[in-house]
Motif scaffolding. Structure first.
Motif, PDB file in Angstrom:
ATOM      1  N   VAL A 163      49.068  25.431  35.008  1.00 25.25           N
ATOM      2  CA  VAL A 163      49.689  24.478  35.930  1.00 25.25           C
ATOM      3  C   VAL A 163      48.715  23.371  36.293  1.00 25.25           C
ATOM      4  O   VAL A 163      47.516  23.606  36.423  1.00 25.25           O
ATOM      5  CB  VAL A 163      50.143  25.205  37.215  1.00 25.25           C
ATOM      6  CG1 VAL A 163      50.619  24.217  38.278  1.00 25.25           C
ATOM      7  CG2 VAL A 163      51.249  26.196  36.892  1.00 25.25           C
ATOM      8  N   ILE A 164      49.234  22.149  36.459  1.00 28.77           N
ATOM      9  CA  ILE A 164      48.434  21.041  36.972  1.00 28.77           C
ATOM     10  C   ILE A 164      48.972  20.627  38.321  1.00 28.77           C
ATOM     11  O   ILE A 164      50.180  20.601  38.540  1.00 28.77           O
ATOM     12  CB  ILE A 164      48.421  19.836  36.007  1.00 28.77           C
ATOM     13  CG1 ILE A 164      49.833  19.345  35.707  1.00 28.77           C
ATOM     14  CG2 ILE A 164      47.698  20.175  34.730  1.00 28.77           C
ATOM     15  CD1 ILE A 164      49.880  18.112  34.846  1.00 28.77           C
ATOM     16  N   GLU A 165      48.070  20.319  39.242  1.00 31.23           N
ATOM     17  CA  GLU A 165      48.450  19.830  40.563  1.00 31.23           C
ATOM     18  C   GLU A 165      48.273  18.311  40.579  1.00 31.23           C
ATOM     19  O   GLU A 165      47.238  17.791  40.144  1.00 31.23           O
ATOM     20  CB  GLU A 165      47.564  20.461  41.639  1.00 31.23           C
ATOM     21  CG  GLU A 165      47.712  21.975  41.752  1.00 31.23           C
ATOM     22  CD  GLU A 165      49.026  22.400  42.390  1.00 31.23           C
ATOM     23  OE1 GLU A 165      49.387  23.582  42.267  1.00 31.23           O
ATOM     24  OE2 GLU A 165      49.696  21.542  42.996  1.00 31.23           O
ATOM     25  N   ILE A 166      49.271  17.573  41.092  1.00 34.40           N
ATOM     26  CA  ILE A 166      49.269  16.118  41.081  1.00 34.40           C
ATOM     27  C   ILE A 166      49.508  15.607  42.499  1.00 34.40           C
ATOM     28  O   ILE A 166      50.427  16.059  43.178  1.00 34.40           O
ATOM     29  CB  ILE A 166      50.364  15.562  40.149  1.00 34.40           C
ATOM     30  CG1 ILE A 166      50.277  16.213  38.765  1.00 34.40           C
ATOM     31  CG2 ILE A 166      50.261  14.049  40.036  1.00 34.40           C
ATOM     32  CD1 ILE A 166      51.454  15.885  37.880  1.00 34.40           C
ATOM     33  N   SER A 167      48.689  14.654  42.923  1.00 36.69           N
ATOM     34  CA  SER A 167      48.886  14.042  44.237  1.00 36.69           C
ATOM     35  C   SER A 167      50.027  13.039  44.165  1.00 36.69           C
ATOM     36  O   SER A 167      50.521  12.700  43.086  1.00 36.69           O
ATOM     37  CB  SER A 167      47.605  13.340  44.689  1.00 36.69           C
ATOM     38  OG  SER A 167      47.404  12.154  43.922  1.00 36.69           O
ATOM     39  N   ASN A 168      50.450  12.539  45.343  1.00 35.25           N
ATOM     40  CA  ASN A 168      51.551  11.577  45.385  1.00 35.25           C
ATOM     41  C   ASN A 168      51.239  10.286  44.634  1.00 35.25           C
ATOM     42  O   ASN A 168      52.133   9.611  44.134  1.00 35.25           O
ATOM     43  CB  ASN A 168      51.902  11.243  46.840  1.00 35.25           C
ATOM     44  CG  ASN A 168      52.534  12.414  47.567  1.00 35.25           C
ATOM     45  OD1 ASN A 168      53.128  13.282  46.930  1.00 35.25           O
ATOM     46  ND2 ASN A 168      52.396  12.448  48.879  1.00 35.25           N
ATOM     47  N   SER A 169      49.963   9.943  44.537  1.00 34.26           N
ATOM     48  CA  SER A 169      49.575   8.718  43.838  1.00 34.26           C
ATOM     49  C   SER A 169      49.422   8.922  42.340  1.00 34.26           C
ATOM     50  O   SER A 169      49.177   7.978  41.603  1.00 34.26           O
ATOM     51  CB  SER A 169      48.254   8.189  44.416  1.00 34.26           C
ATOM     52  OG  SER A 169      47.216   9.130  44.219  1.00 34.26           O
ATOM     53  N   GLY A 170      49.549  10.177  41.894  1.00 31.62           N
ATOM     54  CA  GLY A 170      49.469  10.452  40.468  1.00 31.62           C
ATOM     55  C   GLY A 170      48.152  11.013  39.999  1.00 31.62           C
ATOM     56  O   GLY A 170      47.963  11.252  38.815  1.00 31.62           O
TER      57      GLY A 170
END
Length: 263
Positions: A163-170
């Motif tokens: 899994v990769i975690e992504i912030s709201n800005s990408g």
């Protein structure tokens, strides 16, 4: 812009056919999945390919050595000193460099071995066993807007991957193994890298998806381009049969545009 394609693994999870040829050479609709991937890039104007080969790399070299003749109408005139006449050819405007990156080399090491062919330019990279209806020009535009070292394509699937975690800005903030309560956003490949990535790649045992991506994520140098369309890897015989069925039905999303095949 050059496109690198990882095509050197053993393909052990689809061993029914990969004992005879490398997985990227397994066929969908009579053509290797490698060809399907290249045709997608070519449809967007990316025609300079570097194939990162390894296991049974000779099969890939032989395929491209004969590719022009196999796509042409030919006359063999044995009465005229065995003259060969090529009448028409439907081959693409491709430049293909096949690099033997070794049998046991890991993904980062394979990319590192191609550095001398890439130079100091940004480049694209993808796996040799996955297809998608991704807009490659939009992917590149996204990469240019954030100005960081790397962009990966995040896709939503239900299969079991890391899994990769992504912030709201990408920004990609973390990589980890998938848990039972996780969503389904994973690394789908289709990368864009600036040449600075080569400074992080070390020897043949460098795993691109582990140490390198984790380091980039810690430095906020890795962004994710979210692709909500079709994506499918050919990891097993079941995957291959699924892709073959889509192609036979004329419903292959990676090769369809406005209801018609783009190749």
């Amino acid at each position: 812009m050059k496109t690198l394609i990882l095509a050197g693994g053993y393909g052990t999870r689809i061993s029914e056919e990969s004992h005879l040829k490398p997985k990227p050479m397994l066929e969908i609709g009579g053509q290797p999945i490698l060809w399907h991937i290249m045709k997608r890039y070519s449809a967007y104007g990316y025609n300079d390919f570097i194939i990162l080969a390894g296991y049974k790399q000779h099969v890939i070299k032989e395929y491209f050595a004969d590719y022009y003749l196999h796509r042409a109408d030919i006359t063999f005139d044995f009465a005229a000193d065995n003259k060969l006449i090529v009448h028409t050819a439907a081959s693409e405007p491709w430049k293909v460099t096949v690099v033997d990156t070794g049998l046991e080399t890991l993904t980062g090491g394979r990319v590192k071995r191609a550095q001398k062919y890439v130079g100091d330019e940004a480049f694209m990279l993808t796996y040799g066993d996955g297809v998608a209806d991704i807009d490659l020009n939009k992917l590149l535009e996204f990469h240019k807007t954030h100005g960081k070292t790397a962009t990966l394509t995040a896709v939503g699937v239900t299969q079991r991957f890391g899994v990769i975690e992504i912030s709201n800005s990408g920004v990609v903030t973390d990589f980890r193994e998938k848990g039972a309560a996780d969503g389904s956003v994973i690394n789908g490949g289709f990368f864009v890298f600036n040449s600075g990535i080569f400074d992080l790649l070390e020897g043949d045992d460098t795993i691109l998806e582990r140490k390198i991506f984790e380091t980039l994520a810690q430095r906020n140098e890795l962004f994710a381009y979210k692709h909500d369309g079709f994506w499918q890897c050919m990891d097993t015989k079941r995957d291959k049969d699924f892709l073959e069925r889509l192609w036979d039905e004329g419903n292959a999303p990676w090769a369809v545009k406005d209801g018609e095949r783009i190749f």
